[in-house]
Write a protein that holds these residues in place. Structure first.
Motif, mmCIF file in Angstrom:
data_model
loop_
_atom_site.group_PDB
_atom_site.id
_atom_site.type_symbol
_atom_site.label_atom_id
_atom_site.label_comp_id
_atom_site.label_asym_id
_atom_site.label_seq_id
_atom_site.Cartn_x
_atom_site.Cartn_y
_atom_site.Cartn_z
ATOM 1 N N ASP A 9 19.749 -16.493 55.595
ATOM 2 C CA ASP A 9 19.153 -16.216 54.292
ATOM 3 C C ASP A 9 19.920 -17.026 53.240
ATOM 4 O O ASP A 9 21.149 -17.064 53.273
ATOM 5 C CB ASP A 9 19.283 -14.700 54.073
ATOM 6 N N PHE A 10 19.215 -17.716 52.321
ATOM 7 C CA PHE A 10 19.882 -18.560 51.328
ATOM 8 C C PHE A 10 19.643 -18.002 49.929
ATOM 9 O O PHE A 10 18.507 -17.764 49.548
ATOM 10 C CB PHE A 10 19.336 -19.992 51.426
ATOM 11 N N GLN A 11 20.719 -17.797 49.185
ATOM 12 C CA GLN A 11 20.614 -17.252 47.824
ATOM 13 C C GLN A 11 21.334 -18.164 46.841
ATOM 14 O O GLN A 11 22.355 -18.764 47.197
ATOM 15 C CB GLN A 11 21.273 -15.859 47.764
ATOM 16 N N LYS A 12 20.801 -18.249 45.621
ATOM 17 C CA LYS A 12 21.398 -19.123 44.611
ATOM 18 C C LYS A 12 21.527 -18.363 43.289
ATOM 19 O O LYS A 12 20.718 -18.545 42.367
ATOM 20 C CB LYS A 12 20.516 -20.370 44.447
ATOM 21 N N PRO A 13 22.538 -17.492 43.193
ATOM 22 C CA PRO A 13 22.678 -16.667 41.985
ATOM 23 C C PRO A 13 23.089 -17.491 40.774
ATOM 24 O O PRO A 13 23.604 -18.604 40.904
ATOM 25 C CB PRO A 13 23.796 -15.682 42.372
ATOM 26 N N LYS A 14 22.913 -16.872 39.577
ATOM 27 C CA LYS A 14 23.240 -17.558 38.313
ATOM 28 C C LYS A 14 24.575 -17.083 37.747
ATOM 29 O O LYS A 14 25.105 -17.687 36.817
ATOM 30 C CB LYS A 14 22.120 -17.300 37.284
ATOM 31 N N THR A 15 25.088 -15.950 38.259
ATOM 32 C CA THR A 15 26.357 -15.438 37.729
ATOM 33 C C THR A 15 27.306 -15.107 38.879
ATOM 34 O O THR A 15 26.884 -14.885 40.024
ATOM 35 C CB THR A 15 26.154 -14.143 36.896
ATOM 36 N N VAL A 16 28.589 -15.057 38.523
ATOM 37 C CA VAL A 16 29.615 -14.717 39.511
ATOM 38 C C VAL A 16 29.392 -13.294 40.027
ATOM 39 O O VAL A 16 29.484 -13.023 41.236
ATOM 40 C CB VAL A 16 31.028 -14.846 38.867
ATOM 41 N N GLU A 17 29.053 -12.385 39.113
ATOM 42 C CA GLU A 17 28.866 -10.980 39.496
ATOM 43 C C GLU A 17 27.732 -10.850 40.510
ATOM 44 O O GLU A 17 27.831 -10.113 41.496
ATOM 45 C CB GLU A 17 28.587 -10.121 38.246
ATOM 46 N N GLU A 18 26.648 -11.607 40.270
ATOM 47 C CA GLU A 18 25.506 -11.578 41.194
ATOM 48 C C GLU A 18 25.929 -12.134 42.565
ATOM 49 O O GLU A 18 25.566 -11.581 43.619
ATOM 50 C CB GLU A 18 24.406 -12.464 40.605
ATOM 51 N N ALA A 19 26.729 -13.192 42.538
ATOM 52 C CA ALA A 19 27.188 -13.794 43.808
ATOM 53 C C ALA A 19 28.021 -12.795 44.608
ATOM 54 O O ALA A 19 27.845 -12.641 45.831
ATOM 55 C CB ALA A 19 28.022 -15.048 43.516
ATOM 56 N N VAL A 20 28.898 -12.097 43.908
ATOM 57 C CA VAL A 20 29.766 -11.113 44.583
ATOM 58 C C VAL A 20 28.915 -9.985 45.179
ATOM 59 O O VAL A 20 29.143 -9.553 46.321
ATOM 60 C CB VAL A 20 30.821 -10.576 43.574
ATOM 61 N N THR A 21 27.910 -9.555 44.433
ATOM 62 C CA THR A 21 27.031 -8.483 44.925
ATOM 63 C C THR A 21 26.256 -8.958 46.166
ATOM 64 O O THR A 21 26.145 -8.230 47.171
ATOM 65 C CB THR A 21 26.022 -8.055 43.823
ATOM 66 N N LEU A 22 25.747 -10.183 46.122
ATOM 67 C CA LEU A 22 24.974 -10.721 47.262
ATOM 68 C C LEU A 22 25.855 -10.836 48.506
ATOM 69 O O LEU A 22 25.406 -10.591 49.634
ATOM 70 C CB LEU A 22 24.392 -12.091 46.904
ATOM 71 N N LEU A 23 27.112 -11.220 48.314
ATOM 72 C CA LEU A 23 28.034 -11.333 49.456
ATOM 73 C C LEU A 23 28.333 -9.945 50.015
ATOM 74 O O LEU A 23 28.357 -9.741 51.240
ATOM 75 C CB LEU A 23 29.332 -12.017 49.027
ATOM 76 N N LYS A 24 28.554 -8.992 49.116
ATOM 77 C CA LYS A 24 28.901 -7.628 49.555
ATOM 78 C C LYS A 24 27.740 -7.003 50.341
ATOM 79 O O LYS A 24 27.938 -6.410 51.403
ATOM 80 C CB LYS A 24 29.247 -6.778 48.329
ATOM 81 N N GLU A 25 26.531 -7.191 49.815
ATOM 82 C CA GLU A 25 25.310 -6.644 50.457
ATOM 83 C C GLU A 25 25.198 -7.080 51.916
ATOM 84 O O GLU A 25 24.835 -6.313 52.792
ATOM 85 C CB GLU A 25 24.080 -7.227 49.744
ATOM 86 N N ALA A 26 25.510 -8.376 52.151
ATOM 87 C CA ALA A 26 25.275 -8.941 53.490
ATOM 88 C C ALA A 26 26.462 -8.726 54.435
ATOM 89 O O ALA A 26 26.362 -9.010 55.633
ATOM 90 C CB ALA A 26 24.969 -10.428 53.365
#
Ligand code: FAD
Length: 294
Positions: A9-26
């Motif tokens: 799955d490929f994600q391209k967040p716009k903020t650091v907080e979003e990136a951290v959340t996406l990493l934690k989720e997976a």
């Protein structure tokens, strides 16, 4: 059984907080991706098969290098090696970092790779780690618990190992304020042009008006699991004018602290012979580029 790359799955967040959340989720199988210079090669070789890739490339704050009002410089984790090599904000002792960036690999890798990706991967022969220790840099990290900063010296823990906790990403490298009279130099020996370092040295120095060393930091790369700072050699050189005898004595103190291994790039014995010469070259280059004392 190996899973197919198409299931990542490929994600391209716009903020650091979003990136951290996406990493934690997976969970543990997720990976941040920056330049992809190393990670894509690992995936192509099926050495890693992330369930999710979180690209950091669209996060604006990570792409900036800013000169702060206190004289420190903040290099965003997504800055490419090429950008850091030509960075106009890096002056005086900070040039130890631009010098390291300019000697990484070749133009395609310098266009692709990032400072965040490089230090997170923590190859023991990489160019940034000794330069960041010599520059007394701090690494800014973001994770589920928020942001924190640690000295570069405490970030590199050993062979491909860093102080990053699961789910954390590097967001920036912070270089402390330096005086205009300070200087920085990075020297590297590699078997062939564009290779990782067989050995490297990074030094930052400040002088007084009569060219006496008032402060100095020195780190060696490629001779252990991570950058090695040699404080005994630093202390031995403070108060000198980098006379040849002083440099030779300091180089012996450096060699005494190293415990390199034999590998495809060279033997441990050869590395121990190379490091004093790299040190000599670094000091010669620094002295030559300085203004004569008033
Ligand atoms: C042919 C070749 C020659 C090279 N020669 C040299 C050399 O001479 N000297 C040198 O120093 N390097 C060299 N490198 C490595 C190069 O500098 C890469 O840029 C670097 O290793 C990885 O940077 P990247 O941005 O491409 O990271 P990526 O490949 O995107 O990621 C590398 C690893 O770090 C993780 N990661 C990426 N960004 C972050 C972040 N912000 N926070 C936490 N984890 C993160 C990824 O999940 C992955 O595990 C070479 C690479 C290649 C392919």
């Amino acid at each position: 059984m190996l899973t197919s790359m198409t299931k990542t799955d490929f994600q391209k967040p716009k903020t650091v907080e979003e990136a951290v959340t996406l990493l934690k989720e997976a969970g543990d199988d997720a990976r941040p991706i920056s330049g992809g210079a190393t990670l894509v090669a690992l995936m192509n070789a099926r050495l890693v098969q992330p369930s999710r890739l979180v690209s950091l490339s669209a996060i604006d704050e990570l792409t900036q290098c800013t000169y702060q009002s206190d004289g420190s410089v903040r290099i965003g984790a997504m800055r490419r090696h090429r950008q850091t090599a030509f960075e106009s904000n890096l002056k005086a002792a900070h040039q130890v970092v631009s010098g390291a960036a300019s000697q990484i690999a070749n133009p395609p890798v310098r266009n692709m790779g990032t400072i965040g990706g490089s230090i997170s991967f923590a190859d023991p022969a990489a160019d940034y780690p000794p330069s960041l220790v010599a520059a007394n840099a701090e690494i800014e990290i973001a994770g589920p618990e928020g942001r924190r900063r640690i000295p570069a010296e405490e970030f590199f823990l050993g062979w491909y190992e860093t102080a990053l906790e699961p789910g954390e990403i590097v967001t920036a490298v912070i270089l402390p304020p330096v005086s205009e009279s300070s200087v920085g130099q990075y020297e590297k020996l590699c078997r062939i042009a564009g290779d990782f370092a067989l050995a490297s040295v990074a030094v930052t120095i400040d002088f007084n008006a009569s060219n006496t060393v008032t402060s100095l930091r020195l780190a060696v790369g490629g001779c252990g699991g991570g950058p090695i700072r040699v404080e005994a050699a630093e202390q031995a050189l403070i108060g000198t004018k980098l006379e040849l005898d002083a440099v030779v004595d300091a180089a012996e103190l450096v060699v005494a602290e190293l415990d390199p291994i034999d590998d495809v790039r060279g033997s441990a014995e050869y590395r121990l012979k190379v490091v004093p010469r790299l040190l000599q070259r670094a000091f010669n280059n620094l002295v030559e580029t300085r203004e004569p004392a008033q």
